[in-house]
Scaffold this active site. Structure first.
Site, PDB file in Angstrom:
ATOM      1  N   ASP A 284       0.562  -0.627   0.079  1.00 10.26           N
ATOM      2  CA  ASP A 284      -0.057   0.192  -0.146  1.00 10.26           C
ATOM      3  C   ASP A 284       0.946   1.108  -0.188  1.00 10.26           C
ATOM      4  O   ASP A 284       2.116   0.937   0.282  1.00 10.26           O
ATOM      5  CB  ASP A 284      -0.861   0.002   1.565  1.00 10.26           C
ATOM      6  CG  ASP A 284      -1.931   1.003   0.233  1.00 10.26           C
ATOM      7  OD1 ASP A 284      -1.432   2.018  -0.370  1.00 10.26           O
ATOM      8  OD2 ASP A 284      -3.070   0.885   1.350  1.00 10.26           O
TER       9      ASP A 284
HETATM   10  C1  NOJ Z   1      -3.698   3.619  -0.046  1.00 10.91           C
HETATM   11  C2  NOJ Z   1      -5.209   3.213   0.233  1.00 10.91           C
HETATM   12  O1  NOJ Z   1      -4.966   2.731   1.232  1.00 10.91           O
HETATM   13  C3  NOJ Z   1      -5.442   2.500  -0.675  1.00 10.91           C
HETATM   14  O2  NOJ Z   1      -6.336   1.398  -0.988  1.00 10.91           O
HETATM   15  C4  NOJ Z   1      -5.378   2.797  -2.404  1.00 10.91           C
HETATM   16  O3  NOJ Z   1      -5.125   1.943  -3.857  1.00 10.91           O
HETATM   17  C5  NOJ Z   1      -3.641   3.360  -2.227  1.00 10.91           C
HETATM   18  N1  NOJ Z   1      -3.947   4.466  -1.302  1.00 10.91           N
HETATM   19  C6  NOJ Z   1      -3.733   3.779  -3.480  1.00 10.91           C
HETATM   20  O4  NOJ Z   1      -4.273   5.249  -3.615  1.00 10.91           O
END
Ligand code: NOJ
Length: 735
Positions: A284
């Site tokens: 993530d």
């Molecule tokens: C953080 C989020 O937790 C995740 O779900 C997301 O896809 C990413 N950022 C990218 O934006």
């Protein structure tokens, strides 16, 4: 030698290569790559400069990233969208790097791209797998036309905690419903063939357990038993993997003393070995680097090493692999191999997406019109929680007010990276031309509305509430649009109180005092807590969630009976926050009660019952369930129930099958959803609805992860309209 050049100048070779299987083509590319290029494939950057304009001079940060890109140090990007931007950046990757390997373009296409569907939790409320699949397909059509080829969706995190703002992005609390929706979304995004330029690679997230944050706070440590992991958290991932999801994303959270991004046992044991996932695992955002503040990794190098060992193929925005990868690979042969395997998986995805043959294939000139799909999903997702006969609204004078009535932004939902602000059709706009009058009440929030910022609520200014109700004093029915703004749920938006704001409560109280029937239309990204006086005073409550771009018309059409209320709750609604985590599939406990004295599992100041149970939702007609028959069928059981439309309108109900199990040497939830089917009935008519229960659906994993079949004990099958009602059939299985 660039790969693009290789394609241009060595056409016979390329033609031969194209006929080879993907694995062989990946091998030939790998054989051309240096170690820094292998590591570069594993690095993902957020969009870092306007690639169609000049590079900002003197900006060291951008210059360093552009340099990395040109040296083959970037394998994929996120948040770069639009044909011009995508083409420009892809051109740099293809024409200005040594091998010319194209980039993958990822984006959070969560509930639509520019045209927004209702939030995923609302879509889940439809219990309509085909509609959910169509919605994902529509999102893919729109996003791919703008150059995107990878979505960070679906989020398949099970959660029982509506304080956690991200419940808006999931499919609710149930692993069976969650698994079916995971499959539908993966199939909708990916279609049958990833190289079809109208499809997106899907990403199951967040692996794993992110939906169980301690105290409901986002990014917090999670806490759950191994039993919960195996039987609730993992099944939707497994279903998504089996449906062919190309990628998976690590969770931000930590459990059992290990951040998910560094959890080798979880990734290698469950995701790769047990589920057989062979695709790309992406971190993530910054989750490799976040293993340092978690207190797990010493520094960024250590974090990179641990994430790599735990199978994380792509580093999203930690810059850990790019900074330390080459050095790690040079000092540890195992890391060198791991980078090679990560690059192999990433290149395989690039081939499967068709990017290696045509890097620009996702940049189409024409945009499809997907508004019909967004409207359709919005109609199917709202849930009627209460109706004292006022709905559907007929030919009466309707007064519309409440802070969400004219809202064109907050009703879009939280994830709308590419949708324009204020682009939703509001409820007030949708009722223009009808016998409805809109009067503005006190605003819900003040100041900035942005994805990255806290929303500031209007805490005390209620003046406009009185004015609105005065303006609507001649109307027969009042419709109050209240609830949460899209920027009150979603990432980073946990709430300790799930009540409507004081200013909204003021409006409701004053509206009730008029003595007119009051319809509450609640916009929210999660279950909220409606105090008993709010529930009791309402003539009707329609849960509209955040219904997206076409929500205005969809909600009016449900209120006026052009469409039926179609949704059923995918999450239990608590009576008060103290009941959270609350879910229908709880265990019995050793002291289930109720008892007349105090020593049983209960609250002294609150009922154990929810405000509205999982699976619940009313229709404009009524249904009776009769004559449940269960027979043993090959491989399991078959349950048939007669459902009769006992009302005066045609309508549909979601027939739900739950099982209870006892006496097999483990404890089981009192009820678990195992099948459901929608039935459509004309007034007075009935239908025999048959639902299958395969024997393996009774299997549960124990705390060691072993699958324990249900071979003996009591089996209860309940079929009904929600998790709290139904007809029950019981048998004793003898081994
Ligand atoms: C953080 C989020 O937790 C995740 O779900 C997301 O896809 C990413 N950022 C990218 O934006």
């Amino acid at each position: 030698m660039r790969f693009g050049t290789l394609l241009l100048f060595a056409l016979p070779l390329a033609a031969v290569a194209q006929r080879k299987p993907v694995a062989a083509r990946v091998d030939s590319v790998l054989s051309l790559m240096t170690l820094p290029e292998l590591v570069g494939q594993t690095n993902q950057y957020n969009g870092f400069w306007n690639a169609t304009g000049p590079m900002p001079a003197g900006n060291e940060w951008v210059e360093q990233r552009v340099k990395a890109l040109k040296q083959g140090g970037v394998g994929s990007v996120l948040n770069v969208a639009g044909v011009d931007q995508v083409r420009a950046l892809q051109k740099v990757a293809v024409e200005e790097t040594r091998l010319g390997i194209p980039l993958i373009f990822g984006l959070d296409v969560i509930h639509g791209y520019q045209t927004l569907s209702p939030i995923p939790l609302a879509e889940a409320a439809s219990w309509d797998l085909e509609a959910i699949k169509r919605s994902a397909r529509a999102a893919a059509l729109e996003a791919t036309a703008d150059g995107i080829n990878w979505t960070f969706a679906p989020m398949v995190d099970i959660s029982r905690d509506p304080r956690w703002g991200r419940v808006m992005e999931g499919a609710g609390e149930d692993p069976y419903l969650g698994a079916r929706i995971a499959e539908a979304r993966v199939r909708g995004f990916q279609g049958d063939n990833l190289s079809d330029p109208t499809t997106l690679a899907a990403c199951l997230k967040h692996f794993a357990g992110y939906g169980f944050p301690v105290s409901g706070k986002d990014y917090h440590t999670t806490d759950y038993s191994a039993h919960t992991l195996y039987n609730w958290i993992l099944p939707p991932f497994e279903a998504g993997v089996k449906a062919g999801a190309a990628t998976v994303m690590n969770a931000f959270s930590a459990a059992n003393g290990i951040p998910a991004t560094g959890d080798s046992a979880l990734v290698w044991g469950e995701l790769r070995r047990r589920m057989g996932f062979g695709g790309v695992l992406v971190s993530d955002w910054g989750s490799i680097g976040e293993m340092i503040p978690h207190g797990y990794a010493r520094d960024l190098r250590d974090a990179a090493d641990r994430a790599l060992a735990a199978g994380c193929d792509i580093d999203m925005e930690s810059d850990a692999y790019l900074r330390h990868g080459v050095e790690l690979a040079r000092s540890h042969p195992a890391d060198s191999l791991r980078f090679r395997e990560a690059a192999r998986r990433i290149l395989t995805l690039k081939f499967e997406l068709g990017l290696m043959d045509d890097p620009y294939r996702y940049c189409r000139a024409t945009k499809p019109d997907v508004r019909a799909e967004a409207y359709d999903m919005a109609v199917r997702s709202s849930v009627l929680l209460q109706n004292k006969g006022v709905l559907p609204i007929g030919s009466v004078l309707v007064g519309l007010t409440g802070p969400m009535a004219a809202e064109k932004n907050g009703v879009l939902g939280n994830w709308r990276v590419s949708a324009k602000d204020q682009s939703a059709q509001s409820l007030a706009e949708a009722v223009e031309g009808r016998c409805w009058t809109y009067a503005a009440s006190a605003p819900h929030s003040v100041g900035q509305e942005a994805f990255h910022a806290e929303l500031t609520l209007n805490a005390a200014d209620t003046k406009a509430n009185d004015a609105a109700l005065k303006a609507l004093r001649k109307h027969d029915v009042l419709v109050l649009a209240v609830g949460e703004h899209g920027y009150e749920s979603g990432e980073g938006r946990s709430r300790a109180s799930l009540r409507l704001s004081a200013v909204q409560q003021d409006l409701i109280r004053k509206a009730y005092k008029t003595g007119k029937p009051v319809v509450l239309v609640v916009y929210a990204g999660r279950p909220l807590v409606l105090e008993p006086w709010i529930q009791e005073g309402a003539a009707a409550i329609l849960w509209a969630w955040q219904p997206g771009t076409l929500g205005g018309q969809a909600v009016v059409d449900v209120l006026c009976g052009k469409s039926e209320p179609y949704g059923r709750l995918p999450m239990t609604f608590p009576r008060s926050e103290g009941q959270i985590p609350i879910h229908y599939d709880a265990f019995s406990t050793g002291r289930p009660g109720p008892k007349s004295e105090v020593f049983w599992s209960h609250y002294t100041d609150e009922s154990n019952a929810p405000a509205y149970p999982f699976g619940y939702g009313l229709s404009y007609t009524s249904f009776a369930y009769e004559n449940l028959q269960v027979r043993e069928a090959p491989g399991g059981w078959s349950a048939t129930v007669t459902v009769r439309n006992t009302g005066a309108r045609s309508g549909s109900d979601v027939v739900q099958l739950y099982v209870g199990r006892e006496g097999n040497g483990q404890i089981y939830p009192v009820k678990s959803l195992k099948a459901f089917k929608r039935v459509v009935l004309e007034p007075g008519s009935s239908a025999a609805v048959e639902l299958e229960l395969p024997r393996e659906a009774l299997t549960q994993r124990d705390g060691q992860g072993r699958s324990i079949p249900f071979t003996h004990g009591t089996l209860r099958i309940t079929v009904g309209p929600n998790s709290a009602e139904g007809l029950t059939w019981t048998t004793n299985l003898i081994p």
